[in-house]
Design a protein around this motif. Structure first.
Motif, mmCIF file in Angstrom:
data_model
loop_
_atom_site.group_PDB
_atom_site.id
_atom_site.type_symbol
_atom_site.label_atom_id
_atom_site.label_comp_id
_atom_site.label_asym_id
_atom_site.label_seq_id
_atom_site.Cartn_x
_atom_site.Cartn_y
_atom_site.Cartn_z
ATOM 1 N N TYR A 362 0.836 -1.209 0.000
ATOM 2 C CA TYR A 362 0.000 0.000 0.000
ATOM 3 C C TYR A 362 0.869 1.256 0.000
ATOM 4 O O TYR A 362 0.610 2.204 -0.754
ATOM 5 N N PHE A 363 1.896 1.262 0.837
ATOM 6 C CA PHE A 363 2.785 2.421 0.876
ATOM 7 C C PHE A 363 3.479 2.631 -0.467
ATOM 8 O O PHE A 363 3.677 3.767 -0.910
ATOM 9 N N SER A 364 3.844 1.538 -1.110
ATOM 10 C CA SER A 364 4.579 1.639 -2.365
ATOM 11 C C SER A 364 3.678 2.040 -3.527
ATOM 12 O O SER A 364 4.020 2.948 -4.305
ATOM 13 N N GLU A 365 2.514 1.396 -3.656
ATOM 14 C CA GLU A 365 1.666 1.615 -4.828
ATOM 15 C C GLU A 365 0.707 2.792 -4.657
ATOM 16 O O GLU A 365 0.562 3.611 -5.565
ATOM 17 N N SER A 428 -7.744 7.540 6.751
ATOM 18 C CA SER A 428 -6.884 7.237 5.605
ATOM 19 C C SER A 428 -7.701 6.879 4.370
ATOM 20 O O SER A 428 -7.240 7.077 3.234
ATOM 21 N N SER A 429 -8.890 6.339 4.580
ATOM 22 C CA SER A 429 -9.727 5.930 3.450
ATOM 23 C C SER A 429 -10.398 7.116 2.772
ATOM 24 O O SER A 429 -10.624 7.101 1.558
ATOM 25 N N LEU A 430 -10.734 8.129 3.555
ATOM 26 C CA LEU A 430 -11.411 9.300 2.992
ATOM 27 C C LEU A 430 -10.415 10.186 2.252
ATOM 28 O O LEU A 430 -9.250 10.304 2.642
ATOM 29 N N LEU A 494 -9.801 -9.142 -3.360
ATOM 30 C CA LEU A 494 -10.625 -7.933 -3.417
ATOM 31 C C LEU A 494 -9.892 -6.793 -4.107
ATOM 32 O O LEU A 494 -10.504 -5.993 -4.831
ATOM 33 N N LEU A 495 -8.587 -6.729 -3.912
ATOM 34 C CA LEU A 495 -7.805 -5.669 -4.549
ATOM 35 C C LEU A 495 -7.787 -5.856 -6.062
ATOM 36 O O LEU A 495 -7.912 -4.880 -6.826
ATOM 37 N N ASP A 496 -7.645 -7.103 -6.520
ATOM 38 C CA ASP A 496 -7.678 -7.362 -7.958
ATOM 39 C C ASP A 496 -9.060 -7.067 -8.543
ATOM 40 O O ASP A 496 -9.179 -6.646 -9.701
ATOM 41 N N SER A 497 -10.104 -7.296 -7.746
ATOM 42 C CA SER A 497 -11.470 -7.131 -8.253
ATOM 43 C C SER A 497 -11.927 -5.680 -8.238
ATOM 44 O O SER A 497 -12.620 -5.232 -9.164
ATOM 45 N N THR A 498 -11.564 -4.945 -7.192
ATOM 46 C CA THR A 498 -12.085 -3.580 -7.026
ATOM 47 C C THR A 498 -11.051 -2.495 -7.301
ATOM 48 O O THR A 498 -11.420 -1.338 -7.530
ATOM 49 N N HIS A 499 -9.766 -2.856 -7.232
ATOM 50 C CA HIS A 499 -8.675 -1.885 -7.381
ATOM 51 C C HIS A 499 -8.809 -0.741 -6.374
ATOM 52 O O HIS A 499 -8.420 0.394 -6.649
ATOM 53 N N SER A 500 -9.359 -1.062 -5.223
ATOM 54 C CA SER A 500 -9.563 -0.048 -4.183
ATOM 55 C C SER A 500 -8.968 -0.546 -2.871
ATOM 56 O O SER A 500 -9.386 -1.590 -2.346
ATOM 57 N N SER A 502 -9.284 1.055 -0.079
ATOM 58 C CA SER A 502 -10.268 1.336 0.966
ATOM 59 C C SER A 502 -11.218 0.162 1.155
ATOM 60 O O SER A 502 -11.570 -0.199 2.286
ATOM 61 N N ILE A 503 -11.627 -0.465 0.039
ATOM 62 C CA ILE A 503 -12.567 -1.582 0.121
ATOM 63 C C ILE A 503 -11.856 -2.876 0.503
ATOM 64 O O ILE A 503 -12.352 -3.654 1.328
ATOM 65 N N SER A 504 -10.699 -3.126 -0.080
ATOM 66 C CA SER A 504 -10.037 -4.421 0.104
ATOM 67 C C SER A 504 -9.299 -4.530 1.432
ATOM 68 O O SER A 504 -9.358 -5.569 2.101
#
Length: 535
Positions: A362-365, A428-430, A494-500, A502-504
């Motif tokens: 997360y920090f990197s991407e 952090s999500s907002l 979830l990250l592959d599916s939503t690319h988010s 915050s959600i994953s």
């Protein structure tokens, strides 16, 4: 050989008056007691001096040895300040006229510490090594994948195999700790995971063997929390328990920091194999040193316990099986407090394991930090946790010592441990347009404050039942290992599916933190329970 031993028996400082040119001989050829008035002080300093001198001479004519046996001088300063000299027995012989003077030092430094402090200190050190061996693969997996041609799925399989053994060993570890004692189970666990760690470089080319070695590491580390819980429950009084738990389990954070800092330069300079050799060797060294610290007896309690030790060296397997049946399993699962601990442990582990695995990415991407920056930032949460742990333990024990209800103290600490990271993840999500380093600071603070759980949930097992504390932790930690098996890969899916992110990553953790807080406040309790009565 002469041996000189000097021991002061008064902690005050003394002044020796100057007597000018008076000469006093403390040795007398008649070896009769003499009183020498050297001191005339109100305070008394007692010195015990023992000295032996043996000289061997040969008579040329008879070619016989004649040993001049020396003197033993015992001097004590009496109540009136006089020094009394008396002759003593012979202390032995020293050949060839050699004379040596030795002092009795208080070594090792921890020699006079209470036994419970020695055990807690060495257990915390074991947990430092524990997490060093846990995080070493997360760093070494990158060069290993390049060398052996592993894709992400294979690399994920290798890393998740640790949690298979970790989950499987929780209940057996708790039961074995109750039967054989936490210190015995802990030392065996350290030896198993250390040897398995050192085998990784030899087995890396054969996937089934590599996975099996990581399962062994998980089994060895999996019995350790229950063993430590049993040890704390049996040796630490209630008013010191929060600090003891925080000090022991705080070693995990220190181990994460140490492992993440040492692994990259070791791999860069000596190859990825070096981290497994070195970290595994540290565990074996700990095992050897622990033999000097632990007591020979399997049970040594500093406070009286209400149950007799059930371990006997002569027990048969049938008797051990009977003791397993005697555990009040039904009573455990009829308790609302136990179910509260189970769900709370699951919720806390979800946030911990998913963040431990995915925050560097997360920090990197997401925050566009380079790999070096992401690696250093990843050290922040466990490093800050060390500070928070010490504050939380002092806070909890202080409240308990002042008479605050133990259940209330545990609820306060666990609420802080859950609501703090949940709040920081929401921020952090907002999309507030915060710069990356502010987001890093917010997340680091929230995750660090989750260490209040060491003075909340992790003390409750000992609070409600010192007798079954290790088994209770085995139950809750078994469920707590599930997020490592399910949550980590689910986050990736979830990250592959939503690319988010915050959600994953954040949304599931926030959900479990909030619901865990509600369940904990509603049903948790630290009141002692006698589970055996209802079964």
């Amino acid at each position: 050989m002469a041996k000189l031993t000097i021991r002061a028996e008064n902690s005050s400082f003394y002044h020796f008056p100057h007597y000018g040119n008076h000469k006093v001989s403390i040795f007398n050829s008649s070896l009769r007691p003499q009183r020498l008035n050297l001191l005339a002080q109100k305070h008394i300093l007692k010195l015990r001096v023992s000295c032996s001198i043996t000289e061997r001479q040969k008579e040329e004519a008879a070619e016989k040895q004649r040993i001049v046996k020396g003197l033993k001088l015992n001097g004590e300063v009496g109540k009136n300040g006089g020094l009394i000299s008396t002759s003593g027995d012979e202390l032995g012989e020293a050949g060839n006229g050699d004379k040596e003077v030795g002092f009795e030092w208080g070594w090792p430094p921890w020699k006079n510490l209470p036994q419970r402090y020695k055990l807690i200190g060495t257990t915390s050190l074991a947990f430092v090594i524990c997490n060093m061996d846990k995080v070493n693969l997360s760093v070494a997996i990158i060069p290993m994948s390049h060398q052996f041609g592993w894709n992400s799925s294979v690399a994920g399989l290798v890393q998740s195999s640790f949690f298979w053994g970790y989950a499987l060993s929780q209940l057996p570890g708790g039961w074995l700790s109750k039967i054989f004692g936490g210190s015995r189970v802990l030392e065996v666990g350290v030896l198993v995971w250390s040897l398995a760690t050192m085998l990784v470089p030899y087995l890396a080319g054969f996937m089934p063997a590599l996975i099996f070695s990581r399962i062994l590491v998980g089994i060895g580390e999996g019995v350790s929390p229950s063993a430590a819980t049993d040890l704390i429950a049996r040796t630490i009084p209630l008013e010191e328990r929060s600090r003891a738990v925080s000090f022991v389990f705080g070693g995990l954070s220190f181990g994460s920091v140490t492992g993440l800092l040492l692994a990259p330069p070791l791999i860069q300079n000596y190859g990825w194999e070096s981290v497994f050799y070195l970290f595994g060797f540290l565990g074996i060294a700990w095992f050897s040193g622990f033999q000097l610290v632990k007591e020979d007896r399997p049970w040594s309690f500093t406070e009286p316990m209400s149950w007799p030790p059930s371990f006997s060296r002569n027990k048969s397997l049938g008797e051990l099986g009977t003791s397993l049946k005697d555990v009040p399993w039904k009573a455990f699962f009829r308790s609302k407090a136990v179910w509260a601990m189970i769900y709370t442990h699951f919720c806390g582990s979800w946030g911990h394991y998913t963040c431990l695995s995915w925050l560097p990415t997360y920090f990197s991407e997401e925050l566009n930090l380079n790999l070096t920056e992401a690696a250093w930032v990843s050290v922040g949460p466990p490093l800050a946790s060390i500070l928070v742990t010490s504050i939380a333990s002092q806070f909890a024990d202080s409240l308990i010592s002042k008479g605050v209800d133990t259940s209330l103290v545990r609820k306060i600490c666990q609420t802080i441990a859950f609501l703090s990271p949940a709040t920081c993840m929401i921020l952090s999500s907002l999309d507030f347009g915060l710069p990356p380093w502010e987001v890093v600071t917010i997340l680091t603070g929230g995750i660090a404050l989750s260490s209040f759980a060491l003075s909340g949930l992790y003390c409750t097992h000992q609070d409600i039942s010192p007798e079954y504390a290790s088994i209770l932790l085995g139950i809750t930690n078994t469920v707590g290992a599930v997020p490592g098996i399910v949550g980590v890969p689910l986050t990736g899916y979830l990250l592959d599916s939503t690319h988010s992110w915050s959600i994953s990553l954040f949304a599931p953790s926030i959900f479990f933190y909030l619901t865990g807080t509600i369940v904990w406040l509603a049903f948790a309790s630290s009141k002692p329970q006698s589970f055996s009565e209802g079964d």
